[in-house]
Scaffold this motif. Structure first.
Motif, PDB file in Angstrom:
ATOM      1  N   GLY A 113       0.826  -1.361   0.164  1.00  0.00           N
ATOM      2  CA  GLY A 113       0.196   0.038   0.100  1.00  0.00           C
ATOM      3  C   GLY A 113       0.832   1.306  -0.104  1.00  0.00           C
ATOM      4  N   ASP A 114       0.145   2.342  -0.597  1.00  0.00           N
ATOM      5  CA  ASP A 114       0.741   3.530  -0.808  1.00  0.00           C
ATOM      6  C   ASP A 114       2.020   3.672  -1.462  1.00  0.00           C
ATOM      7  OD1 ASP A 114      -1.751   4.750   0.296  1.00  0.00           O
ATOM      8  OD2 ASP A 114      -1.169   5.067   2.362  1.00  0.00           O
ATOM      9  N   LEU A 115       2.274   2.982  -2.523  1.00  0.00           N
ATOM     10  CA  LEU A 115       3.461   2.968  -3.288  1.00  0.00           C
ATOM     11  C   LEU A 115       3.912   4.716  -3.575  1.00  0.00           C
ATOM     12  CD1 LEU A 115       2.532   0.368  -5.688  1.00  0.00           C
ATOM     13  CD2 LEU A 115       3.722   0.105  -3.717  1.00  0.00           C
ATOM     14  N   PHE A 116       2.834   5.284  -4.007  1.00  0.00           N
ATOM     15  CA  PHE A 116       3.049   6.817  -4.223  1.00  0.00           C
ATOM     16  C   PHE A 116       2.160   7.845  -3.180  1.00  0.00           C
ATOM     17  CE2 PHE A 116       2.970   4.629  -8.566  1.00  0.00           C
ATOM     18  CZ  PHE A 116       4.097   4.818  -8.805  1.00  0.00           C
ATOM     19  N   ASP A 117       2.625   9.041  -3.182  1.00  0.00           N
ATOM     20  CA  ASP A 117       1.912   9.991  -2.276  1.00  0.00           C
ATOM     21  C   ASP A 117       0.549  10.444  -2.815  1.00  0.00           C
ATOM     22  OD1 ASP A 117       2.246  11.058   0.383  1.00  0.00           O
ATOM     23  OD2 ASP A 117       2.262  12.901  -0.952  1.00  0.00           O
ATOM     24  N   ALA A 118       0.513  10.381  -4.224  1.00  0.00           N
ATOM     25  CA  ALA A 118      -0.510  11.158  -4.834  1.00  0.00           C
ATOM     26  C   ALA A 118      -1.294  10.253  -5.991  1.00  0.00           C
ATOM     27  CB  ALA A 118      -0.204  12.558  -5.468  1.00  0.00           C
ATOM     28  N   PHE A 119      -2.191  10.206  -6.681  1.00  0.00           N
ATOM     29  CA  PHE A 119      -2.904   9.538  -7.737  1.00  0.00           C
ATOM     30  C   PHE A 119      -2.173   9.760  -8.868  1.00  0.00           C
ATOM     31  CE2 PHE A 119      -7.400   7.804  -7.152  1.00  0.00           C
ATOM     32  CZ  PHE A 119      -7.252   7.375  -6.024  1.00  0.00           C
ATOM     33  N   ASN A 120      -1.433  11.163  -9.108  1.00  0.00           N
ATOM     34  CA  ASN A 120      -0.773  11.636 -10.085  1.00  0.00           C
ATOM     35  C   ASN A 120       0.739  11.633  -9.784  1.00  0.00           C
ATOM     36  OD1 ASN A 120      -0.149  12.052 -12.882  1.00  0.00           O
ATOM     37  ND2 ASN A 120      -1.049  13.987 -12.641  1.00  0.00           N
ATOM     38  N   PRO A 121       1.404  10.776  -9.659  1.00  0.00           N
ATOM     39  CA  PRO A 121       2.859  10.928  -9.123  1.00  0.00           C
ATOM     40  C   PRO A 121       3.764  11.388 -10.127  1.00  0.00           C
ATOM     41  CG  PRO A 121       2.561   8.593  -9.429  1.00  0.00           C
ATOM     42  CD  PRO A 121       1.226   9.210  -9.581  1.00  0.00           C
ATOM     43  N   VAL A 140       7.873 -10.355  -6.045  1.00  0.00           N
ATOM     44  CA  VAL A 140       7.714  -9.140  -5.523  1.00  0.00           C
ATOM     45  C   VAL A 140       6.234  -9.168  -5.627  1.00  0.00           C
ATOM     46  CG1 VAL A 140       8.056  -6.772  -5.426  1.00  0.00           C
ATOM     47  CG2 VAL A 140      10.007  -8.294  -5.731  1.00  0.00           C
ATOM     48  N   ILE A 141       5.190  -8.674  -4.608  1.00  0.00           N
ATOM     49  CA  ILE A 141       4.084  -8.159  -4.757  1.00  0.00           C
ATOM     50  C   ILE A 141       3.946  -6.858  -4.279  1.00  0.00           C
ATOM     51  CG2 ILE A 141       1.778  -8.978  -3.651  1.00  0.00           C
ATOM     52  CD1 ILE A 141       2.688 -11.745  -3.323  1.00  0.00           C
ATOM     53  N   ALA A 142       3.187  -6.226  -5.098  1.00  0.00           N
ATOM     54  CA  ALA A 142       3.087  -4.805  -4.652  1.00  0.00           C
ATOM     55  C   ALA A 142       1.619  -4.334  -4.823  1.00  0.00           C
ATOM     56  CB  ALA A 142       3.642  -3.727  -5.931  1.00  0.00           C
ATOM     57  N   ILE A 143       1.052  -3.987  -3.717  1.00  0.00           N
ATOM     58  CA  ILE A 143      -0.262  -3.630  -3.396  1.00  0.00           C
ATOM     59  C   ILE A 143      -0.650  -2.343  -3.487  1.00  0.00           C
ATOM     60  CG2 ILE A 143      -2.421  -4.383  -1.903  1.00  0.00           C
ATOM     61  CD1 ILE A 143      -0.579  -6.595  -0.907  1.00  0.00           C
ATOM     62  N   ALA A 144      -1.647  -1.651  -4.275  1.00  0.00           N
ATOM     63  CA  ALA A 144      -1.936  -0.409  -4.398  1.00  0.00           C
ATOM     64  C   ALA A 144      -2.623  -0.206  -2.943  1.00  0.00           C
ATOM     65  CB  ALA A 144      -2.826   0.055  -5.620  1.00  0.00           C
ATOM     66  N   GLY A 145      -2.343   1.206  -2.469  1.00  0.00           N
ATOM     67  CA  GLY A 145      -3.092   1.884  -1.231  1.00  0.00           C
ATOM     68  C   GLY A 145      -3.883   2.884  -1.478  1.00  0.00           C
ATOM     69  N   ASN A 146      -4.597   3.638  -0.706  1.00  0.00           N
ATOM     70  CA  ASN A 146      -5.549   4.772  -0.828  1.00  0.00           C
ATOM     71  C   ASN A 146      -4.907   5.784  -1.335  1.00  0.00           C
ATOM     72  OD1 ASN A 146      -4.144   5.021   1.640  1.00  0.00           O
ATOM     73  ND2 ASN A 146      -6.048   6.593   1.880  1.00  0.00           N
ATOM     74  N   SER A 172       1.424  -6.779  -9.084  1.00  0.00           N
ATOM     75  CA  SER A 172       0.578  -5.753  -8.849  1.00  0.00           C
ATOM     76  C   SER A 172      -0.759  -5.911  -8.411  1.00  0.00           C
ATOM     77  CB  SER A 172       0.991  -4.583  -9.447  1.00  0.00           C
ATOM     78  OG  SER A 172       0.479  -4.786 -10.772  1.00  0.00           O
ATOM     79  N   ARG A 173      -1.146  -5.593  -7.425  1.00  0.00           N
ATOM     80  CA  ARG A 173      -2.742  -5.762  -7.178  1.00  0.00           C
ATOM     81  C   ARG A 173      -3.156  -4.542  -6.903  1.00  0.00           C
ATOM     82  NH1 ARG A 173      -5.148  -9.446  -8.736  1.00  0.00           N
ATOM     83  NH2 ARG A 173      -6.769  -9.362  -7.353  1.00  0.00           N
ATOM     84  N   VAL A 174      -4.220  -4.096  -7.642  1.00  0.00           N
ATOM     85  CA  VAL A 174      -5.009  -2.528  -7.256  1.00  0.00           C
ATOM     86  C   VAL A 174      -6.309  -3.109  -6.602  1.00  0.00           C
ATOM     87  CG1 VAL A 174      -3.798  -1.549  -9.115  1.00  0.00           C
ATOM     88  CG2 VAL A 174      -6.009  -2.868  -9.667  1.00  0.00           C
ATOM     89  N   ASN A 175      -6.800  -4.212  -6.533  1.00  0.00           N
ATOM     90  CA  ASN A 175      -8.194  -4.500  -6.205  1.00  0.00           C
ATOM     91  C   ASN A 175      -7.859  -5.781  -5.385  1.00  0.00           C
ATOM     92  OD1 ASN A 175      -9.653  -2.185  -6.896  1.00  0.00           O
ATOM     93  ND2 ASN A 175      -9.861  -3.106  -8.845  1.00  0.00           N
ATOM     94  N   PRO A 176      -7.264  -5.785  -4.266  1.00  0.00           N
ATOM     95  CA  PRO A 176      -6.936  -7.125  -3.329  1.00  0.00           C
ATOM     96  C   PRO A 176      -8.181  -8.025  -3.178  1.00  0.00           C
ATOM     97  CG  PRO A 176      -6.170  -5.212  -2.173  1.00  0.00           C
ATOM     98  CD  PRO A 176      -7.084  -4.506  -3.424  1.00  0.00           C
ATOM     99  N   THR A 177      -9.155  -7.458  -3.397  1.00  0.00           N
ATOM    100  CA  THR A 177     -10.315  -8.607  -3.037  1.00  0.00           C
ATOM    101  C   THR A 177     -10.830  -9.808  -4.187  1.00  0.00           C
ATOM    102  OG1 THR A 177     -11.840  -7.166  -4.177  1.00  0.00           O
ATOM    103  CG2 THR A 177     -11.557  -6.771  -1.750  1.00  0.00           C
TER     104      THR A 177
END
Length: 112
Positions: free
Chosen positions: A49-57, A80-86, A107-112
């Protein structure tokens, strides 16, 4: 058999303090994470989660993320597993998915 997992999160790449860039600090910290993964010979890396600090890094943050994730894979030999955050744009994180998977990055953007 044991499995070594390195779990890290909240990189917030691209974060600035007013007009002050934190890019150089972020680069040093990510280099340290790669060194730890290699020294400890971890089998799997999770970035949660929270790979970037903003939606448009900024572009430099996107490049730093994917170069670091690639280094963490040890040329595709370590998953390597990268999960997107809010803070992350699902489209931004998911865009290079087919290339990333070839390098061992999931990468997982919707981990459900």
């Amino acid at each position: 058999m044991s499995l070594k997992i390195l779990h890290t999160a909240d990189w917030h790449l691209g974060k600035r303090l007013d007009y002050f860039s934190r890019f150089d600090e972020q680069k040093v910290v990510l280099d340290e994470i790669v060194q730890i993964a290699d020294q400890e010979q971890v089998d799997l890396v999770i970035v949660a989660g929270d790979l970037f600090d903003a939606f448009n890094p900024p572009v430099e943050a996107i490049e730093l993320l994917y170069k670091t994730l690639k280094r963490l894979t040890k040329n595709g030999s370590r998953p390597v597993i990268a999960i997107a955050g809010n803070h992350d744009s699902p489209d931004r994180v998911d865009a290079p998915d087919s290339l990333a998977r070839d390098c061992g990055i999931i990468s997982r953007v919707n981990p459900t």
